[in-house]
Design a protein around this motif. Structure first.
Motif, mmCIF file in Angstrom:
data_model
loop_
_atom_site.group_PDB
_atom_site.id
_atom_site.type_symbol
_atom_site.label_atom_id
_atom_site.label_comp_id
_atom_site.label_asym_id
_atom_site.label_seq_id
_atom_site.Cartn_x
_atom_site.Cartn_y
_atom_site.Cartn_z
ATOM 1 N N HIS A 1 0.835 -1.206 0.000
ATOM 2 C CA HIS A 1 0.000 0.000 0.000
ATOM 3 C C HIS A 1 0.871 1.258 0.000
ATOM 4 C CE1 HIS A 1 -3.429 2.562 0.588
ATOM 5 N NE2 HIS A 1 -2.979 3.009 1.754
ATOM 6 N N LEU A 2 1.948 1.256 0.771
ATOM 7 C CA LEU A 2 2.838 2.420 0.817
ATOM 8 C C LEU A 2 3.524 2.649 -0.528
ATOM 9 C CD1 LEU A 2 4.413 1.914 4.360
ATOM 10 C CD2 LEU A 2 2.906 3.784 3.646
ATOM 11 N N VAL A 3 3.830 1.567 -1.235
ATOM 12 C CA VAL A 3 4.395 1.693 -2.589
ATOM 13 C C VAL A 3 3.332 2.247 -3.545
ATOM 14 C CG1 VAL A 3 5.278 0.418 -4.579
ATOM 15 C CG2 VAL A 3 6.155 -0.076 -2.298
ATOM 16 N N ASP A 4 2.117 1.710 -3.438
ATOM 17 C CA ASP A 4 1.044 2.120 -4.348
ATOM 18 C C ASP A 4 0.705 3.599 -4.212
ATOM 19 O OD1 ASP A 4 0.884 -0.422 -5.352
ATOM 20 O OD2 ASP A 4 -0.890 -1.001 -4.189
ATOM 21 N N ILE A 5 0.771 4.141 -2.984
ATOM 22 C CA ILE A 5 0.421 5.557 -2.790
ATOM 23 C C ILE A 5 1.647 6.455 -2.902
ATOM 24 C CG2 ILE A 5 -1.594 4.987 -1.392
ATOM 25 C CD1 ILE A 5 -0.043 5.680 1.108
ATOM 26 N N VAL B 1 10.498 2.000 -4.482
ATOM 27 C CA VAL B 1 11.141 0.696 -4.656
ATOM 28 C C VAL B 1 12.649 0.897 -4.765
ATOM 29 C CG1 VAL B 1 11.332 -1.337 -6.127
ATOM 30 C CG2 VAL B 1 9.110 -0.237 -5.810
ATOM 31 N N PRO B 2 13.449 0.217 -3.945
ATOM 32 C CA PRO B 2 14.906 0.415 -3.962
ATOM 33 C C PRO B 2 15.530 0.000 -5.292
ATOM 34 C CG PRO B 2 14.208 -0.797 -2.002
ATOM 35 C CD PRO B 2 13.044 -0.763 -2.929
ATOM 36 N N ASP B 3 16.682 0.569 -5.585
ATOM 37 C CA ASP B 3 17.443 0.144 -6.751
ATOM 38 C C ASP B 3 17.800 -1.327 -6.590
ATOM 39 O OD1 ASP B 3 17.425 2.679 -7.916
ATOM 40 O OD2 ASP B 3 19.194 3.305 -6.778
ATOM 41 N N PRO B 4 17.930 -2.063 -7.700
ATOM 42 C CA PRO B 4 18.222 -3.497 -7.621
ATOM 43 C C PRO B 4 19.436 -3.842 -6.769
ATOM 44 C CG PRO B 4 17.607 -2.905 -9.862
ATOM 45 C CD PRO B 4 17.702 -1.619 -9.096
ATOM 46 N N TYR B 5 20.488 -3.041 -6.818
ATOM 47 C CA TYR B 5 21.692 -3.377 -6.051
ATOM 48 C C TYR B 5 21.517 -3.136 -4.556
ATOM 49 C CZ TYR B 5 23.061 1.577 -5.548
ATOM 50 O OH TYR B 5 23.114 2.910 -5.213
ATOM 51 N N ARG B 6 20.404 -2.494 -4.173
ATOM 52 C CA ARG B 6 20.116 -2.244 -2.762
ATOM 53 C C ARG B 6 19.088 -3.224 -2.178
ATOM 54 N NH1 ARG B 6 23.708 1.196 -0.161
ATOM 55 N NH2 ARG B 6 23.948 3.165 -1.270
ATOM 56 N N GLN B 7 18.337 -3.890 -3.042
ATOM 57 C CA GLN B 7 17.135 -4.597 -2.598
ATOM 58 C C GLN B 7 17.392 -5.693 -1.565
ATOM 59 O OE1 GLN B 7 15.252 -5.848 -6.254
ATOM 60 N NE2 GLN B 7 14.030 -3.987 -6.396
ATOM 61 N N LYS B 8 18.445 -6.475 -1.754
ATOM 62 C CA LYS B 8 18.671 -7.597 -0.843
ATOM 63 C C LYS B 8 19.050 -7.159 0.569
ATOM 64 C CE LYS B 8 19.983 -11.067 -4.293
ATOM 65 N NZ LYS B 8 21.062 -12.004 -4.748
ATOM 66 N N GLY B 9 19.381 -5.913 0.728
ATOM 67 C CA GLY B 9 19.760 -5.433 2.063
ATOM 68 C C GLY B 9 18.610 -4.869 2.871
ATOM 69 N N ILE B 10 17.418 -4.725 2.256
ATOM 70 C CA ILE B 10 16.300 -4.118 2.987
ATOM 71 C C ILE B 10 15.639 -5.134 3.921
ATOM 72 C CG2 ILE B 10 15.896 -2.461 1.139
ATOM 73 C CD1 ILE B 10 13.433 -4.109 0.327
ATOM 74 N N SER B 11 14.727 -4.636 4.751
ATOM 75 C CA SER B 11 13.984 -5.463 5.726
ATOM 76 C C SER B 11 14.940 -6.243 6.611
ATOM 77 C CB SER B 11 13.017 -6.418 5.006
ATOM 78 O OG SER B 11 12.129 -5.699 4.194
ATOM 79 N N THR B 12 16.041 -5.585 6.992
ATOM 80 C CA THR B 12 17.072 -6.201 7.828
ATOM 81 C C THR B 12 17.637 -5.139 8.769
ATOM 82 O OG1 THR B 12 17.692 -7.661 5.995
ATOM 83 C CG2 THR B 12 19.249 -7.487 7.825
ATOM 84 N N ILE B 13 17.773 -5.479 10.051
ATOM 85 C CA ILE B 13 18.411 -4.575 11.023
ATOM 86 C C ILE B 13 19.338 -5.411 11.907
ATOM 87 C CG2 ILE B 13 18.084 -2.897 12.882
ATOM 88 C CD1 ILE B 13 15.322 -2.313 11.847
ATOM 89 N N MET B 14 20.565 -4.934 12.087
ATOM 90 C CA MET B 14 21.541 -5.618 12.943
ATOM 91 C C MET B 14 21.866 -4.738 14.151
ATOM 92 S SD MET B 14 25.262 -7.241 11.895
ATOM 93 C CE MET B 14 26.055 -5.681 11.488
#
Length: 539
Positions: free
Chosen positions: A512-516, A521-534
């Motif tokens: 929904h946040l993307v739709d509005i 949407v992150p760049d492809p080279y960034r995508q695998k690092g999202i939804s992660t916190i250390m």
């Protein structure tokens, strides 16, 4: 070869021989008949052999011989029947032999449906040629007990030979499971997807889900000999996927969802409606708090607040879990399993139907928590359609975060010793190569104080959100309850409670946040690092 050795060989080969037969015939009924013939031929041949150089080749040489003979008989039977203006059926000795073969095949099938002990006694006595006293000595029974079992077995066989054994629906139209997973901690043998990896185990589990069944009843439902499922049922019971009840019955101990187009569409509308509510009354505020979040000292890849929110929003979804809404505890549904696992198992039946939305965009796997006491390290991750990571929880390794921590601290040299650690970090996009050097591509807190400030900055949900969460739970429970057996109601309640904080809700929120247009949407080279916190240095 002595009888004991031959018995062990037959036990080892009974499933491979059935597989051979099923592959050759393509029909369950014919496969059982062919497998029975092969097994008997192999057993009799083994008893006559004193030495074997290649047991496997010998067994399957016999299997191919019996298969060729089996095909020849079928062809001969076909040639003896001709249908034209006048139907003619040969009644010569060849046809009588076929009748005898069919009777023998039916007898062998019915022997398979005897209890394990009675079946063993019958095979030893009639097929192995053993005396009653020898059987009694080998099995640790009295001769009188062996005689009684033979008498009862013959009575049962006589009765069953005069009845038609029906095949259940799963023997004609077997199911296939998808979305096999867990809530909790898997053991060293894996989780639901590993234990129910085969079609036969999936159908065993489904057959005894709505009502308890005996081994023979499960076999009839699957249209297969009990011989081929006894070990499978024993394993499922041993690892907590089935419970053994009174009367030798088994009941599946997990949650199985059987979806339909109507249910899926209703679920979609429900979560879409409440995702819009929770975005409007909770998550929208995150977008005006960039300065607050940055002041905590949290590391943000590229200084891009959009990337921070791609991790912080699904992480903060845990804040929407309310204790008051927990109606069923983890302990009530989780099973301590023999391999060290402790989790509740679930699966979904694969059904073919079309829906009005792209279900892949609403995928979520989490919350996945990884930690290392030794390194004072914690990490959180949730897999979504947007991150593009592969491997799910199996590829989410604590060792990757430990390696990344060492990179951040500057104590992981780039040399041959650490080449695999760096390869993993680059492949997973936790670490990037840039023109200026290496860049960490996940959100992280460098110490406990930073982590505490970040947690304190996350807004608390309002009473309005809590009330909405209560309504959502009840609606989800009523929707998912339809068609579920009574013993599974606790599972339905467990997986419908606190739906506002569920993975599926967080996936709907992100969509929904993307739709509005609030999340980019992150760049492809960034995508695998999202939804992660250390979180580092947690001591």
């Amino acid at each position: 070869m002595n009888k004991q050795h031959a018995d062990r060989v037959i036990k080892d080969y009974i499933k491979p021989l059935y597989g051979f037969a099923l592959n050759k015939t393509g029909k369950i009924a014919e496969a059982e008949e062919l497998a029975g013939r092969i097994t008997l031929e192999v057993y009799q041949a083994l008893l006559k052999k004193t030495e074997l150089l290649d047991l496997n080749s010998y067994v399957f040489k016999i299997a191919h011989y019996v298969w060729a003979k089996f095909v020849g008989e079928k062809v001969k039977a076909s040639n003896q029947m001709r249908i034209d203006d006048n139907e003619v059926m040969s009644r010569d000795e060849g046809f009588d032999e076929i009748i005898r073969q069919e009777t023998a095949g039916a007898l062998r099938r019915e022997i398979a449906f005897l209890s394990h002990q009675q079946r063993e006694i019958v095979v030893k006595y009639y097929y192995g040629g053993m005396k009653i006293s020898e059987i009694a000595a080998e099995m640790g029974l009295s001769s009188g007990t062996v005689k009684w079992h033979l008498f009862e077995a013959k009575k049962e066989l006589k009765h069953k030979m005069n009845t038609i054994r029906s095949m259940g629906n799963l023997g004609i139209n077997p199911i296939r499971m998808t979305g096999l997973g867990h809530s909790g901690s898997p053991g060293n043998k894996g989780d639901t997807a590993d234990f129910l990896a085969t079609a036969i185990r999936q159908n065993i589990a489904f057959s005894a889900y709505h009502k308890p069944l005996t081994v023979n009843e499960i076999a009839e439902e699957l249209g297969i000999s009990p011989v081929f499922i006894e070990d499978e049922i024993e394993t499922l019971e041993e690892y907590g996927f089935m419970d053994q009840l009174r009367g030798g019955k088994y009941r599946t101990n997990m949650y199985i969802e059987d979806p339909s187009q109507t249910k899926r569409e209703a679920q979609f509308r429900l979560f879409k409606e409440y995702a819009e509510i929770v975005v409007e009354h909770y998550f929208k505020s995150f977008f005006s708090m960039a300065d607050v979040f940055q002041e905590t000292g949290v590391y943000i890849p590229g200084g891009d607040v959009n990337l921070l929110l791609w991790s912080l929003i699904p992480y903060a979804g845990q804040q929407l879990r309310f204790k008051e809404l927990n109606r069923v505890s983890d302990e009530e549904v989780s099973v301590k399993r023999k391999d060290g696992g402790h989790y509740a198992a679930f699966a979904t039946i694969h059904r073919e139907f079309d829906v009005s939305f792209d279900s892949k965009q609403y995928y979520f796997c989490g919350d996945m928590n990884r930690d290392s006491v030794e390194h004072a390290l914690k990490a959180w991750q949730g897999d979504t359609w947007w991150c593009g990571r592969q491997g799910s929880w199996r590829d989410n390794l604590s060792s990757d975060f430990i390696s990344l921590m060492h990179v951040i601290n500057g104590d992981l040299p780039q040399n041959d010793v650490n080449i695999d650690a760096y390869r993993r970090l680059f492949d997973k996009q936790y670490l990037l190569r840039t023109e200026t050097g290496l860049e960490v591509n996940i959100v992280y807190c460098k110490d406990m104080q930073t982590g505490e400030r970040l947690h304190a900055a996350i807004p608390q949900p309002s009473e309005q959100i809590k009330e909405a969460a209560m309504k959502l739970d009840q609606a989800v429970y009523q929707l998912m309850l339809a068609g579920q057996p009574e013993h599974a109601h606790k599972y339905v309640r467990y997986w419908s409670q606190n739906s506002m904080s569920s993975g599926i809700m967080r996936a709907f929120v992100l969509k929904h946040l993307v739709d509005i247009g609030m999340l980019k949407v992150p760049d492809p080279y960034r995508q695998k690092g999202i939804s992660t916190i250390m979180f580092m240095n947690q001591n």
